[in-house]
Design a protein around this motif. Structure first.
Motif, short mmCIF file in Angstrom:
data_model
loop_
_atom_site.label_atom_id
_atom_site.label_comp_id
_atom_site.label_asym_id
_atom_site.label_seq_id
_atom_site.Cartn_x
_atom_site.Cartn_y
_atom_site.Cartn_z
N LYS A 76 0.85 -1.18 0.00
CA LYS A 76 0.00 0.00 0.00
C LYS A 76 0.89 1.23 0.00
O LYS A 76 1.64 1.46 0.95
N PRO A 77 0.84 2.01 -1.06
CA PRO A 77 1.69 3.20 -1.12
C PRO A 77 1.26 4.22 -0.09
O PRO A 77 0.13 4.20 0.40
N PRO A 78 2.15 5.13 0.26
CA PRO A 78 1.82 6.16 1.26
C PRO A 78 0.73 7.10 0.74
O PRO A 78 0.58 7.30 -0.47
N ALA A 79 -0.04 7.67 1.66
CA ALA A 79 -1.11 8.60 1.29
C ALA A 79 -0.51 9.89 0.76
O ALA A 79 0.37 10.50 1.39
N ARG A 80 -0.96 10.30 -0.44
CA ARG A 80 -0.50 11.54 -1.04
C ARG A 80 -1.65 12.15 -1.82
O ARG A 80 -2.61 11.47 -2.18
N ASP A 81 -1.53 13.41 -2.12
CA ASP A 81 -2.54 14.10 -2.91
C ASP A 81 -2.63 13.43 -4.28
O ASP A 81 -1.61 13.32 -4.99
N PRO A 82 -3.82 12.97 -4.70
CA PRO A 82 -3.94 12.29 -6.00
C PRO A 82 -3.48 13.12 -7.19
O PRO A 82 -3.11 12.58 -8.22
N GLU A 83 -3.50 14.46 -7.05
CA GLU A 83 -3.12 15.34 -8.15
C GLU A 83 -1.63 15.71 -8.12
O GLU A 83 -1.14 16.38 -9.03
N GLU A 84 -0.92 15.26 -7.09
CA GLU A 84 0.51 15.59 -6.99
C GLU A 84 1.27 14.93 -8.13
O GLU A 84 1.02 13.78 -8.49
N LEU A 85 2.23 15.65 -8.68
CA LEU A 85 3.05 15.14 -9.77
C LEU A 85 4.37 14.61 -9.24
O LEU A 85 5.04 15.27 -8.43
N LEU A 86 4.77 13.42 -9.70
CA LEU A 86 6.03 12.80 -9.28
C LEU A 86 6.89 12.52 -10.50
O LEU A 86 6.38 12.06 -11.53
N ASN A 87 8.19 12.79 -10.37
CA ASN A 87 9.08 12.43 -11.46
C ASN A 87 9.36 10.93 -11.42
O ASN A 87 8.84 10.21 -10.55
N ALA A 88 10.16 10.42 -12.36
CA ALA A 88 10.36 8.98 -12.49
C ALA A 88 10.95 8.36 -11.23
O ALA A 88 10.50 7.30 -10.79
N ALA A 89 11.94 9.02 -10.63
CA ALA A 89 12.56 8.47 -9.43
C ALA A 89 11.59 8.44 -8.26
O ALA A 89 11.48 7.44 -7.54
N ASP A 90 10.85 9.54 -8.07
CA ASP A 90 9.88 9.60 -6.98
C ASP A 90 8.74 8.61 -7.22
O ASP A 90 8.21 8.01 -6.27
N ALA A 91 8.34 8.45 -8.48
CA ALA A 91 7.28 7.49 -8.81
C ALA A 91 7.73 6.07 -8.48
O ALA A 91 6.95 5.26 -7.98
N SER A 92 9.00 5.76 -8.77
CA SER A 92 9.53 4.43 -8.45
C SER A 92 9.44 4.16 -6.95
O SER A 92 9.00 3.09 -6.52
#
Length: 243
Positions: A76-92
């Motif tokens: 279960k990934p951590p709770a974050r704003d659904p509209e927040e943008l993540l780059n490739a490293a952060d998305a990983s």
């Protein structure tokens, strides 16, 4: 006729470094014939270096692309704003992968497997330009729930059909992966991507351009219709790819 390229070989240590494992764990995946979510066992070695096994790097990468690590089962990934943008490293990291380059590997080596970025920004300087790709948290959550290789689940959408691409169009027109898959006779973008990553389409290892000013398609590989049809002519039997 162009011969098939020699595969890039990788030992257990190199594979382990790429996927955040130990060499012993990689060897265990092979000796235990661990299957991924699609039911495919870990690839067989293709050569030896002394006593060290060597694998086809593309085959191993493809296997890992469709395998959810045991530690991510039920993750279960951590709770974050659904509209927040993540780059490739952060998305990983958000998706639970130890390897910060995992999303980059998905996008680069397995077109169609991972969702296209929601935002692509042109960065750098005229002499050293680069693109920053970002995904919304909700996009990542949607993929995590329906990740290819997890089996069909209620509510999962079927893969979109490939486009109807004319063979006799402009030979210099640049076409993307979906169009190439259609012209080569593949049944899905996934099977085309798998074949491409395994080196079965040597003429397409060279691209003729990338999509520009095309929203989510920015940076995607493109080939001319001529190159794709030349690749189709080299396949045996013609137009019947190995699925």
């Amino acid at each position: 006729m162009t011969s098939r390229r020699e595969p890039r070989l990788a030992d257990a240590a190199e594979i382990a470094a790429e996927h955040g494992l130990t060499s012993a764990r990689v060897s265990g995946l092979y000796t235990g014939r661990t299957e991924n979510a699609t039911g495919k066992a870990f690839p067989e070695p293709v050569a030896m270096r002394g006593r060290a096994r060597l694998w086809d790097h593309a085959e191993v990468t493809q296997w890992f692309a469709h395998r959810a690590p045991a530690r991510l089962q039920g993750y279960k990934p951590p709770a974050r704003d659904p509209e927040e943008l993540l780059n490739a490293a952060d998305a990983s990291r958000f998706l639970g992968y130890k390897n910060a380059n995992q999303v980059t590997t998905f996008v680069r080596d397995h077109p169609g497997y991972f969702p296209e970025p929601d935002v692509v920004e042109e960065m750098g300087t005229p002499d050293n330009p680069y693109r920053r790709q970002q995904w919304r948290v909700q996009t990542l959550l949607n993929w995590l729930q329906t990740r290819p290789g997890r089996g069909r689940r209620a509510g999962n959408k079927a893969a979109p059909p490939l486009p109807d691409i004319p063979v006799d169009g402009d030979p210099d027109e640049l076409l993307g992966a979906s169009a190439a898959a259609a012209l080569l006779g593949y049944k899905s973008l996934g099977s085309f991507s798998s074949s491409l990553s395994q080196g079965n389409l040597p003429l397409l290892e060279t691209t003729d351009g990338v999509a520009e000013h095309a929203g989510r398609q920015n940076g995607r590989r493109r080939w001319t219709r001529r190159r794709i049809l030349e690749q189709a002519a080299q396949r045996k039997p013609p137009g019947r790819p190995r699925e």
